[in-house]
Design a protein around this motif. Structure first.
Motif, PDB file in Angstrom:
ATOM      1  N   ALA A   1       0.839  -1.205   0.000  1.00  0.00           N
ATOM      2  CA  ALA A   1       0.000   0.000   0.000  1.00  0.00           C
ATOM      3  C   ALA A   1       0.870   1.249   0.000  1.00  0.00           C
ATOM      4  O   ALA A   1       0.605   2.201  -0.741  1.00  0.00           O
ATOM      5  CB  ALA A   1      -0.915  -0.003   1.222  1.00  0.00           C
TER       6      ALA A   1
ATOM      7  N   TRP B   1       1.030   4.084  -2.929  1.00  0.00           N
ATOM      8  CA  TRP B   1       0.827   5.528  -2.736  1.00  0.00           C
ATOM      9  C   TRP B   1       1.949   6.321  -3.399  1.00  0.00           C
ATOM     10  O   TRP B   1       1.709   7.365  -4.027  1.00  0.00           O
ATOM     11  CB  TRP B   1       0.763   5.872  -1.248  1.00  0.00           C
TER      12      TRP B   1
ATOM     13  N   SER C   1      -4.863  -0.420  -4.895  1.00  0.00           N
ATOM     14  CA  SER C   1      -3.932  -1.058  -3.962  1.00  0.00           C
ATOM     15  C   SER C   1      -3.594  -0.104  -2.820  1.00  0.00           C
ATOM     16  O   SER C   1      -3.562  -0.497  -1.651  1.00  0.00           O
ATOM     17  CB  SER C   1      -2.650  -1.471  -4.693  1.00  0.00           C
ATOM     18  N   ALA C   2      -3.356   1.150  -3.165  1.00  0.00           N
ATOM     19  CA  ALA C   2      -3.023   2.141  -2.145  1.00  0.00           C
ATOM     20  C   ALA C   2      -4.194   2.398  -1.197  1.00  0.00           C
ATOM     21  O   ALA C   2      -4.030   2.436   0.026  1.00  0.00           O
ATOM     22  CB  ALA C   2      -2.599   3.452  -2.825  1.00  0.00           C
TER      23      ALA C   2
ATOM     24  N   PHE D   1      -5.806  -1.659   0.423  1.00  0.00           N
ATOM     25  CA  PHE D   1      -5.060  -2.703   1.126  1.00  0.00           C
ATOM     26  C   PHE D   1      -5.088  -2.549   2.652  1.00  0.00           C
ATOM     27  O   PHE D   1      -5.263  -3.547   3.363  1.00  0.00           O
ATOM     28  CB  PHE D   1      -3.627  -2.758   0.614  1.00  0.00           C
TER      29      PHE D   1
END
Length: 274
Positions: free
Chosen positions: A24, A28, A61-62, A65
């Motif tokens: 994560a 980002w 995903s960022a 998660f």
């Protein structure tokens, strides 16, 4: 002896958690790099399909998660209790679960892209920012606030907040079973969060600031002990944003107003994404 037996399981769980949070954090950083200088506010051009699709997967995903960590940890715990397979097999199945989750969100993101680009392509004068655009953006955010208190939202959120119940009801063995479970859990998560994602599009889909805000709202409603309190806090936040965007957009912290000098600076970045 019991402590020694539980140590491998604890290390595995810690490894899964560290992997999720590490991925994560990396996501980002990649999101920041990909979208730097591209935020033109509500109505931002999302770029070409290839650029958008990759950016969306990284963005999910960022944003997601950290919030799905309890579900993935519960999956890993039950998997270890149900089988004596090697640690690498457990890691593969956990990865398959996360991959299935991302597949569902990717499908949603592609549908959202088609709808968003389709509306933008109409170039309706009445929807320009200085006419009805701000009210359209505010209406989308207000609709997200209303969805927060609907039975559908409550049903989806209840499943997202009860990882053990979900895992026991939908359990499938092996990596393929884990992939299927991830897809199903992702579908419930989409049902829970699609309106918040719509609000993100309304605020500026290329804005790292609003990604962080929406990710924070998702974490609050999924992780705060009191579900009702979390839901209402998110709904009230969205109502405040809807009013601000509609009535006083220049006073909303972090909002890039279309047509402003800040928005104009994003144009080169958007051109490069095509």
């Amino acid at each position: 002896m019991a402590t020694a037996v539980h140590r491998p399981a604890a290390r595995l769980q810690l490894g899964i958690l560290a992997s999720l949070l590490g991925l994560a954090a990396l996501a980002w950083l990649l999101t920041d790099a990909r979208m730097l200088g591209m935020d033109a506010g509500p109505g931002t051009d999302p770029g070409g399909l290839g650029f958008y699709a990759l950016s969306w997967v990284v963005m999910m995903s960022a944003m997601m998660f950290p919030s799905i960590a309890p579900m993935v940890l519960t999956f890993g715990f039950l998997q270890r209790r149900r089988s004596d397979r090697a640690t690498v097999d457990h890691a593969v199945s956990s990865g398959a679960f996360v991959a299935g989750y991302l597949l569902t969100w990717t499908a949603f993101g592609l549908l959202a892209y088609g709808l968003y680009v389709g509306v933008r392509s109409l170039a309706i004068p009445d929807l320009s920012w200085n006419r009805g655009g701000r009210y359209l953006a505010g209406g989308v955010i207000l609709a997200a606030a209303i969805y927060q208190v609907t039975p559908m939202k409550d049903a989806c959120l209840g499943r997202c907040r009860a990882p053990l119940d979900f895992a026991l009801a939908h359990w499938r063995d092996g990596p393929s079973g884990a992939l299927r479970m991830g897809i199903v859990h992702g579908a419930w998560c989409v049902g829970c969060c699609w309106a918040l994602m719509a609000a993100l599009f309304a605020l500026g889909v290329m804005s790292l600031t609003w990604m962080v805000v929406v990710a924070g709202l998702i974490a609050v409603e999924k992780l705060l002990p009191s579900r009702d309190l979390a839901n209402r806090l998110v709904a009230l936040t969205l109502v405040a944003l809807a009013l601000g965007v509609s009535l006083a957009p220049r006073d909303v912290p972090g909002l890039t107003v279309p047509g402003s000098p800040t928005a104009a600076k994003s144009m080169p970045g958007m051109s490069e994404s095509r």
